[in-house]
Scaffold this motif. Structure first.
Motif, mmCIF file in Angstrom:
data_model
loop_
_atom_site.group_PDB
_atom_site.id
_atom_site.type_symbol
_atom_site.label_atom_id
_atom_site.label_comp_id
_atom_site.label_asym_id
_atom_site.label_seq_id
_atom_site.Cartn_x
_atom_site.Cartn_y
_atom_site.Cartn_z
ATOM 1 N N PRO A 331 0.818 -1.221 0.000
ATOM 2 C CA PRO A 331 0.000 0.000 0.000
ATOM 3 C C PRO A 331 0.848 1.266 0.000
ATOM 4 O O PRO A 331 1.943 1.295 0.590
ATOM 5 C CB PRO A 331 -0.801 -0.124 1.309
ATOM 6 C CG PRO A 331 -0.820 -1.579 1.606
ATOM 7 C CD PRO A 331 0.482 -2.127 1.108
ATOM 8 N N LEU A 332 0.365 2.290 -0.663
ATOM 9 C CA LEU A 332 1.105 3.549 -0.746
ATOM 10 C C LEU A 332 1.407 4.120 0.636
ATOM 11 O O LEU A 332 2.496 4.651 0.873
ATOM 12 C CB LEU A 332 0.306 4.570 -1.568
ATOM 13 C CG LEU A 332 0.212 4.315 -3.077
ATOM 14 C CD1 LEU A 332 -0.744 5.313 -3.715
ATOM 15 C CD2 LEU A 332 1.586 4.409 -3.730
ATOM 16 N N THR A 333 0.453 4.017 1.542
ATOM 17 C CA THR A 333 0.664 4.573 2.886
ATOM 18 C C THR A 333 1.793 3.851 3.612
ATOM 19 O O THR A 333 2.584 4.477 4.325
ATOM 20 C CB THR A 333 -0.622 4.483 3.709
ATOM 21 O OG1 THR A 333 -1.133 3.138 3.662
ATOM 22 C CG2 THR A 333 -1.680 5.428 3.156
ATOM 23 N N VAL A 334 1.878 2.532 3.432
ATOM 24 C CA VAL A 334 2.954 1.765 4.069
ATOM 25 C C VAL A 334 4.295 2.135 3.451
ATOM 26 O O VAL A 334 5.301 2.317 4.161
ATOM 27 C CB VAL A 334 2.683 0.250 3.936
ATOM 28 C CG1 VAL A 334 3.857 -0.561 4.483
ATOM 29 C CG2 VAL A 334 1.401 -0.123 4.667
ATOM 30 N N LEU A 335 4.344 2.250 2.130
ATOM 31 C CA LEU A 335 5.582 2.661 1.460
ATOM 32 C C LEU A 335 6.053 4.025 1.966
ATOM 33 O O LEU A 335 7.243 4.223 2.243
ATOM 34 C CB LEU A 335 5.364 2.723 -0.057
ATOM 35 C CG LEU A 335 5.409 1.407 -0.830
ATOM 36 C CD1 LEU A 335 4.996 1.647 -2.281
ATOM 37 C CD2 LEU A 335 6.801 0.793 -0.774
ATOM 38 N N LEU A 336 5.131 4.957 2.102
ATOM 39 C CA LEU A 336 5.491 6.302 2.537
ATOM 40 C C LEU A 336 5.958 6.313 3.992
ATOM 41 O O LEU A 336 6.894 7.046 4.338
ATOM 42 C CB LEU A 336 4.314 7.254 2.352
ATOM 43 C CG LEU A 336 4.011 7.626 0.896
ATOM 44 C CD1 LEU A 336 2.718 8.416 0.796
ATOM 45 C CD2 LEU A 336 5.157 8.427 0.294
ATOM 46 N N GLU A 337 5.334 5.510 4.831
ATOM 47 C CA GLU A 337 5.795 5.422 6.215
ATOM 48 C C GLU A 337 7.241 4.938 6.279
ATOM 49 O O GLU A 337 8.050 5.456 7.056
ATOM 50 C CB GLU A 337 4.890 4.474 7.006
ATOM 51 C CG GLU A 337 3.520 5.046 7.331
ATOM 52 C CD GLU A 337 2.625 4.026 8.010
ATOM 53 O OE1 GLU A 337 3.135 2.930 8.353
ATOM 54 O OE2 GLU A 337 1.430 4.312 8.204
ATOM 55 N N ASN A 338 7.566 3.936 5.462
ATOM 56 C CA ASN A 338 8.935 3.421 5.431
ATOM 57 C C ASN A 338 9.898 4.438 4.827
ATOM 58 O O ASN A 338 11.013 4.639 5.334
ATOM 59 C CB ASN A 338 8.989 2.118 4.636
ATOM 60 C CG ASN A 338 8.172 1.009 5.278
ATOM 61 O OD1 ASN A 338 7.971 1.004 6.493
ATOM 62 N ND2 ASN A 338 7.695 0.069 4.472
ATOM 63 N N ASP A 339 9.483 5.092 3.751
ATOM 64 C CA ASP A 339 10.358 6.048 3.066
ATOM 65 C C ASP A 339 10.599 7.300 3.893
ATOM 66 O O ASP A 339 11.683 7.901 3.824
ATOM 67 C CB ASP A 339 9.762 6.428 1.708
ATOM 68 C CG ASP A 339 9.783 5.269 0.720
ATOM 69 O OD1 ASP A 339 10.463 4.261 1.011
ATOM 70 O OD2 ASP A 339 9.116 5.365 -0.326
ATOM 71 N N GLN A 340 9.603 7.715 4.665
ATOM 72 C CA GLN A 340 9.752 8.936 5.466
ATOM 73 C C GLN A 340 10.758 8.780 6.598
ATOM 74 O O GLN A 340 11.225 9.776 7.151
ATOM 75 C CB GLN A 340 8.385 9.362 6.009
ATOM 76 C CG GLN A 340 7.489 9.969 4.941
ATOM 77 C CD GLN A 340 6.052 10.144 5.368
ATOM 78 O OE1 GLN A 340 5.670 9.752 6.482
ATOM 79 N NE2 GLN A 340 5.229 10.713 4.502
ATOM 80 N N LYS A 341 11.095 7.536 6.927
ATOM 81 C CA LYS A 341 12.171 7.317 7.897
ATOM 82 C C LYS A 341 13.513 7.703 7.300
ATOM 83 O O LYS A 341 14.434 8.091 8.022
ATOM 84 C CB LYS A 341 12.190 5.854 8.341
ATOM 85 C CG LYS A 341 10.924 5.423 9.078
ATOM 86 C CD LYS A 341 10.917 3.922 9.339
ATOM 87 C CE LYS A 341 9.610 3.489 10.000
ATOM 88 N NZ LYS A 341 9.544 2.010 10.185
ATOM 89 N N LYS A 342 13.620 7.592 5.983
ATOM 90 C CA LYS A 342 14.856 7.981 5.293
ATOM 91 C C LYS A 342 14.802 9.423 4.815
ATOM 92 O O LYS A 342 15.785 10.154 4.898
ATOM 93 C CB LYS A 342 15.098 7.050 4.087
ATOM 94 C CG LYS A 342 15.284 5.585 4.438
ATOM 95 C CD LYS A 342 15.638 4.775 3.213
ATOM 96 C CE LYS A 342 17.001 5.180 2.647
ATOM 97 N NZ LYS A 342 17.426 4.305 1.528
ATOM 98 N N LYS A 347 6.378 12.725 -0.145
ATOM 99 C CA LYS A 347 4.960 12.540 -0.461
ATOM 100 C C LYS A 347 4.708 11.483 -1.528
ATOM 101 O O LYS A 347 3.575 11.037 -1.694
ATOM 102 C CB LYS A 347 4.355 13.869 -0.922
ATOM 103 C CG LYS A 347 4.302 14.931 0.177
ATOM 104 C CD LYS A 347 3.568 16.161 -0.301
ATOM 105 C CE LYS A 347 3.407 17.182 0.820
ATOM 106 N NZ LYS A 347 2.655 18.381 0.367
ATOM 107 N N VAL A 348 5.738 11.104 -2.260
ATOM 108 C CA VAL A 348 5.614 10.095 -3.309
ATOM 109 C C VAL A 348 6.640 9.009 -3.014
ATOM 110 O O VAL A 348 7.801 9.322 -2.718
ATOM 111 C CB VAL A 348 5.857 10.702 -4.706
ATOM 112 C CG1 VAL A 348 5.773 9.632 -5.789
ATOM 113 C CG2 VAL A 348 4.845 11.806 -4.987
ATOM 114 N N PRO A 349 6.260 7.716 -3.060
ATOM 115 C CA PRO A 349 7.206 6.645 -2.738
ATOM 116 C C PRO A 349 8.522 6.773 -3.502
ATOM 117 O O PRO A 349 8.539 7.120 -4.685
ATOM 118 C CB PRO A 349 6.445 5.377 -3.141
ATOM 119 C CG PRO A 349 5.006 5.740 -2.980
ATOM 120 C CD PRO A 349 4.910 7.191 -3.373
#
Length: 679
Positions: A331-342, A347-349
């Motif tokens: 899911p996009l929301t899960v991807l963004l949660e992981n990416d926002q740690k980096k 806002k976009v994966p």
């Protein structure tokens, strides 16, 4: 012989439970059998096979006897040659999906009855208070801002909900007259013209709208014939779309007028009315206010469809077990949660951004990009390698060929657990083309659907459409015009995970391609928030503030505190003026003067006298002039914008062309802050 489909307002999608009518009987079974029987290992590269699919939809294969079903208006208007790219792409998707494992497991889901659907609708528009019976302030504030057509749409759904509950002999429900203050619980839905109102709900004398073209001509060069005279129409954001519908076209006229033309010049050019408050993009408002925009957009979309006499159909998603890690099928929301740690604030994966960047750097001029498939085996290997190495930053992007990168990009979109344009409203996308006759009305419906998207979907879709616009802009070298790109992209967006296309999906082919064409062509309009919705958000916030004030006034503890303060003020030894009032009640700033704060500048605040011609960009220029020497290189490189904060808005990044005196009068309690615009 031309055939028309009586009801094709929905698309049956794998992994979804549609609430629309069941599949259309007739040729579906024979079509599927033909697909299976004609399949061979080499069929992917067999162009005649794609043509056979097209002939099944064209006049060549129509029997002389009356057909068991009729084709949709959109499909009837397209010839088989123009649909060839679409069906070749469908076949490519089908083959690629057969090579990979099916990771999502479907769970049983009981279909909802009409009452449950209306209850879901009321919850989705922020009116769960009508179901629970609780006196919630947010629901009351929302109801107080609705236009007449919007209120009628809410009332209609609430009536259906209450009638269903009464039939089931459930708990007592609130009478609709208690909510809307009407004497008749069965309102009429006649639409009448209304006079325009300013975008901030405040009548200001002497205002004239400023006209500015913000889309088709200036933002997207998609192969318009220089010698052709394209139709120019005007759009207004000042009045709600549903209130603007005064004449309903006759149903039988729609079939005659609903004809698609592949030429880009057939699409009209639109001029958007830019008021003195400027234009507002989706990212210019706070998340809290955008949540209210979504509530209002769904109510307005429903009222808009009601005014046109069109049913707003919604799907109900099946629950699936989804991946919670990795890149594809997450899911996009899960991807963004992981990416926002980096990368905080992204806002976009990251994987989607990297695929777009790869294609923009090396693939925009590649002939047939998006259309010519990459090697299936290479794409499969790259997919597996990306899953293993992407987050370790060890993946070698130089090895990726342009057509393979395009294949990975389309695979990412198809493999999303929920479609980019959401499960619930895919039927509404189809309906806006098949049931609404004019491009202007289609665009207005599409505009509201974009406002409905969750933030992650909306931001990802925006990045994708911006890339597609660049592909079309390079048509001279890559041979991909607007219609070609739309044909290739449509099945990836509207046929879920590439499973076998059924009859309804086939007949929606030209419809979905036309939707993608509108999305690409008018994207700069679609990501602009209609000002009448912003006006309603301001009214909602004002109503919520007034409700809070009334609540405070009746609070026992507050009354005691006020009495004590009053007694202290009446003591003779108390100096005059000792009581400190809130900042918005202080009168040290004259009328028409605002204090602007710039925390990142050396001069952090400045009082500015406004006049009728002062624009937001004038204030920015003044600050820049007086602080240019003291700015750090980091601040200097950032784009600074003037923000309206508080009062009747959460946060609002102002258009540089906004007239500040008008904005100030619309929100005199706001603070004014200069800071970088959120990317």
């Amino acid at each position: 012989m031309t055939m028309e489909m009586k009801d094709s307002g929905s698309v049956v999608l794998t992994a979804y439970h549609p609430h629309s009518p069941a599949r259309i009987p007739g040729m579906e079974q024979s079509f599927v059998q033909d697909i299976s029987s004609s399949r061979s290992p080499g069929s992917r590269k067999s162009l005649p096979r794609c043509r056979r699919i097209n002939r099944m939809l064209s006049n060549e294969s129509v029997p002389t006897s009356p057909p068991a079903f009729s084709r949709s208006n959109s499909q009837a208007s397209m010839d088989s040659t123009s649909m060839e790219d679409f069906w070749c792409e469908v076949e490519s998707i089908k083959e690629s999906s057969e090579d990979g494992p099916e990771e999502a497991t479907l769970l049983e889901f009981k279909p909802a009855d009409e009452g449950e659907l209306e209850a879901e609708w009321l919850q989705d528009v922020g009116l769960s208070t009508l179901i629970s019976g609780a006196e919630e302030e947010d629901g009351q504030a929302l109801l107080s801002t609705l236009t007449r057509t919007q209120a009628a749409a809410v009332q209609k759904r609430y009536n259906t909900y209450t009638q269903t509950l009464r039939k089931k002999n459930k708990h007592t429900v609130r009478d609709v007259r208690d909510i809307f203050g009407t004497n008749d619980s069965s309102p009429t839905f006649e639409t009448v013209p209304v006079s325009p109102v300013p975008s901030n709900g405040i009548q200001l004398p002497g205002q004239k709208p400023v006209w500015k073209s913000v889309s088709s001509n200036s933002c997207l060069d998609c192969g318009l014939d220089k010698g052709s005279s394209s139709i120019t129409e005007e759009l207004s954001y000042e009045v709600s779309f549903s209130e603007s519908i005064t004449v309903l076209p006759k149903t039988r006229e729609w079939t005659k007028n609903q004809r698609f033309k592949k030429e880009d010049s057939a699409l009209p050019k639109f001029i958007v009315r830019k008021s003195r408050f400027g234009l507002t993009e989706v990212g210019d408002l706070s998340p809290e206010d955008m949540k209210k925009i979504r509530y209002l957009s769904l109510i307005e979309l429903t009222a808009f469809y009601d005014a046109l006499g069109v049913e707003l159909k919604r799907n109900r998603a099946e629950r699936v077990r989804r991946r919670e890690n990795g890149l594809f099928g997450v899911p996009l929301t899960v991807l963004l949660e992981n990416d926002q740690k980096k990368v905080p604030g992204i806002k976009v994966p990251l994987i989607f951004q990297k695929l777009l960047l790869k294609l923009e750097e090396t693939g925009l001029e590649t002939e047939g990009i998006l259309r010519v498939p990459g090697s299936a085996s290479r794409v499969k290997n790259l997919h597996q390698e990306l899953e293993a190495k992407f987050y370790e930053d060890t993946f070698d992007w130089d090895q990726v060929r342009n057509n393979d990168a395009a294949g990975l990009l389309k695979m990412f979109i198809r493999e999303l657990p929920s479609p980019l344009f959401t499960v619930e409203y895919l039927p509404a996308f189809i309906t806006l083309v098949e049931k609404i006759p004019k491009v202007k009305l289609q665009l207005q419906a599409l505009h509201l659907l974009i406002m409905l998207l969750p933030e992650a979907n909306r931001d990802t879709a925006k990045a994708f459409l911006q890339f597609l616009k660049k592909v079309v802009a390079n048509e001279g070298k890559n041979k991909m015009n607007l219609w070609n790109v739309s044909m290739i992209v449509a099945p990836n967006l509207f046929i879920y995970k590439g499973k076998r296309a059924n009859q309804q999906e086939m007949q929606a082919a030209a419809t979905t391609a036309h939707i993608v064409r509108l999305l690409i062509r008018y994207q700069d309009i679609l990501w602009t928030v209609p000002s009448f919705l912003i006006s309603q958000v301001r009214k909602m916030n004002e109503a919520a503030i007034n409700n809070s004030k009334r609540q405070l006034m009746f609070d026992k503890g507050v009354r005691k505190l006020l009495r004590r303060k009053t007694m202290e003020r009446e003591r003779p030894e108390r100096p005059e003026g000792a009581v400190t009032f809130p900042p918005y009640l202080q009168s040290d700033i004259p009328e028409g003067v605002i204090r602007v704060y710039a925390p990142l500048h050396s001069k952090v605040s400045m009082a500015i006298q406004l006049n009728s011609q002062t624009k937001a960009k004038d204030i920015l220029a003044r600050f820049h002039c007086e602080n240019s020497c003291g700015l750090s290189p980091n601040v200097r490189s950032q784009i600074q914008s003037l923000h309206e904060v508080g009062g009747n808005i959460g946060q609002h990044c102002l258009d540089p062309d906004a007239y500040m005196l008008d904005v100030y009068r619309a929100n005199p309690q706001a603070e004014w802050v200069i800071k970088p615009k959120a990317s």
